[in-house]
Scaffold this motif. Structure first.
Motif, short mmCIF file in Angstrom:
data_model
loop_
_atom_site.label_atom_id
_atom_site.label_comp_id
_atom_site.label_asym_id
_atom_site.label_seq_id
_atom_site.Cartn_x
_atom_site.Cartn_y
_atom_site.Cartn_z
N TYR A 143 0.83 -1.20 0.00
CA TYR A 143 0.00 0.00 0.00
C TYR A 143 0.87 1.26 0.00
O TYR A 143 1.98 1.26 0.54
N GLN A 174 -5.55 9.59 1.10
CA GLN A 174 -5.90 8.59 0.10
C GLN A 174 -4.91 7.43 0.22
O GLN A 174 -3.76 7.61 0.66
N ILE A 204 -3.51 3.81 -1.94
CA ILE A 204 -3.51 3.06 -3.20
C ILE A 204 -3.02 1.64 -2.95
O ILE A 204 -2.03 1.41 -2.26
N THR A 259 -1.07 -1.01 -4.44
CA THR A 259 -0.07 -0.97 -5.51
C THR A 259 -0.12 -2.17 -6.44
O THR A 259 0.36 -2.11 -7.57
N ARG A 311 -5.33 0.60 -7.74
CA ARG A 311 -6.66 1.14 -7.41
C ARG A 311 -6.59 2.00 -6.15
O ARG A 311 -5.96 1.64 -5.16
N LYS A 312 -7.26 3.16 -6.21
CA LYS A 312 -7.41 3.99 -5.03
C LYS A 312 -8.52 3.42 -4.17
O LYS A 312 -9.63 3.20 -4.65
N GLU A 366 -13.15 5.85 -2.19
CA GLU A 366 -13.96 6.51 -3.21
C GLU A 366 -14.04 8.01 -2.93
O GLU A 366 -13.99 8.83 -3.84
N PRO A 395 -11.89 10.54 -0.62
CA PRO A 395 -10.75 10.69 0.29
C PRO A 395 -11.18 11.25 1.64
O PRO A 395 -12.09 12.07 1.73
N THR A 443 0.08 5.75 -12.15
CA THR A 443 -1.15 6.21 -11.50
C THR A 443 -0.98 7.62 -10.98
O THR A 443 -0.02 7.92 -10.26
N LEU A 453 -1.48 10.55 -8.55
CA LEU A 453 -1.82 10.64 -7.14
C LEU A 453 -2.91 11.66 -6.89
O LEU A 453 -3.77 11.48 -6.01
#
Length: 336
Positions: A39, A70, A72, A74, A78-79, A82, A84, A332, A334
């Motif tokens: 993560y 937030q 992610i 890794t 995917r974050k 939905e 933050p 991705t 940020l």
């Protein structure tokens, strides 16, 4: 060009006239990888400029800001959140994170250090705060963890949350109850901010730099790297943190070199995998970094190794790079 400049000036004038606040582009405030790199948790800020005032030949702006958390995954890019999370404190930072929780430390907005909030714990599974600052403060009497900002990782127990109390002792914080108990051992200090290459380590024994502005890597003056580097940094990516005496992580007989490509700024950088024996370049990859923060700072890179991948988080992107080829497998953003 003049037409474009006029439109930009007009937008600024409208912004000032409305005094409703012009939203600036979101900017990274700091972040951290979990042990093993599964993560990446980070804080970013959104600033609103409410007014401009020209004084003595310079323009002074005033406004307000909000911070957001937030996380992610890794492996998928995917974050997880939905929406933050907006931490309920003035200056939050990532204290640590593990496979299930994020530890967030806070500083009070004012100068009175006696009223700084304790850390709080965010639960990845529920997407909610598990233990808030008030609960942590109540369950650890005497304001023991109020304003606790120094955090550590225990290599023997990397999933544990460890913070330094006001009394100078280190405490293990239970993420489900908020209770803190004294702990000891060989701990590694954590750093989630955006100030410099805290993962820069030393060259392995027998290697040294030579040259002027651009540096070569040499071994006993008998062997020199085929490439030279501008402001090279030799990376520790195994533990995620730097030991002041550590040598750069051995990457299958190679070492990772982060370097600039311009003397003018730190925005354009490249990552190189250099063979430790032959000093030949296995691969070199430019690192996308479209934007930094409002001060133009770009020296915010964080690194983690996950299997045969190296993960790079910079001022605006999270990059997943294949260690065998140097190819960027996933990029991705940020902040949007």
């Amino acid at each position: 060009m003049q037409t474009r400049w006029r439109w930009q000036l007009l937008a600024l004038v409208i912004c000032v006239a409305l005094l409703a606040g012009c939203r600036q582009a979101p900017a990274l405030s700091g972040g951290m990888f979990s042990s093993g790199g599964r993560y990446f948790a980070y804080i970013y800020m959104v600033i609103w400029i409410h007014s401009y005032q020209r004084t003595g030949g310079r323009t002074v702006s005033s406004g307000s800001f909000r911070s957001y958390l937030q996380v992610i995954d890794t492996d998928s890019g995917r974050k997880l959140l939905e929406r933050p999370l907006r931490p309920d404190c003035g200056y939050p930072r990532i204290g640590d994170l593990n496979a299930s929780h994020v530890l967030v430390t806070c500083m009070a907005a004012g100068r009175d250090t006696r009223d700084r909030p304790a850390p709080f714990v965010f639960d990845l599974a529920t997407g909610k705060v598990r233990v808030d600052s008030r609960t942590v403060a109540e369950r650890n009497p005497g304001g023991l963890l109020g304003g606790a900002d120094s955090t550590f990782r225990d290599p023997a127990a990397p999933e544990a949350f460890i913070v330094e109390g006001k009394d100078g002792r280190n405490y293990r914080l239970d993420p489900t109850s908020g209770m803190a108990t004294v702990t000891s051992g060989e701990l590694v200090r954590l750093e989630s901010g955006i100030s410099g290459f805290y993962q820069a380590c030393h060259l392995p024994a027998g290697l040294h730099e030579s040259g002027g502005t651009r540096r070569h890597i040499e071994r006993d003056k008998a062997l020199r790297s085929q490439d030279d580097f501008l402001d090279p940094q030799y990376l520790c990516v195994d533990s995620g943190q730097r030991d002041s005496l550590a040598a750069a992580t051995d990457i299958d007989g190679g070492l990772l070199v982060l370097s600039r490509t311009s003397t003018q700024d730190a925005q354009d950088k490249q990552l190189t995998l250099l063979d430790r024996t032959t000093l030949k370049t296995r691969w070199s990859t430019p690192l996308p970094q479209p934007r930094g923060d409002w001060a133009g700072r770009f020296d915010s890179e964080k690194f983690a190794r996950r299997g045969q991948h190296v993960l790079v988080a910079n001022a605006s992107q999270l990059l997943d790079i294949d260690l065998a080829s140097g190819r960027i497998l996933r990029n991705t953003a940020l902040v949007d």
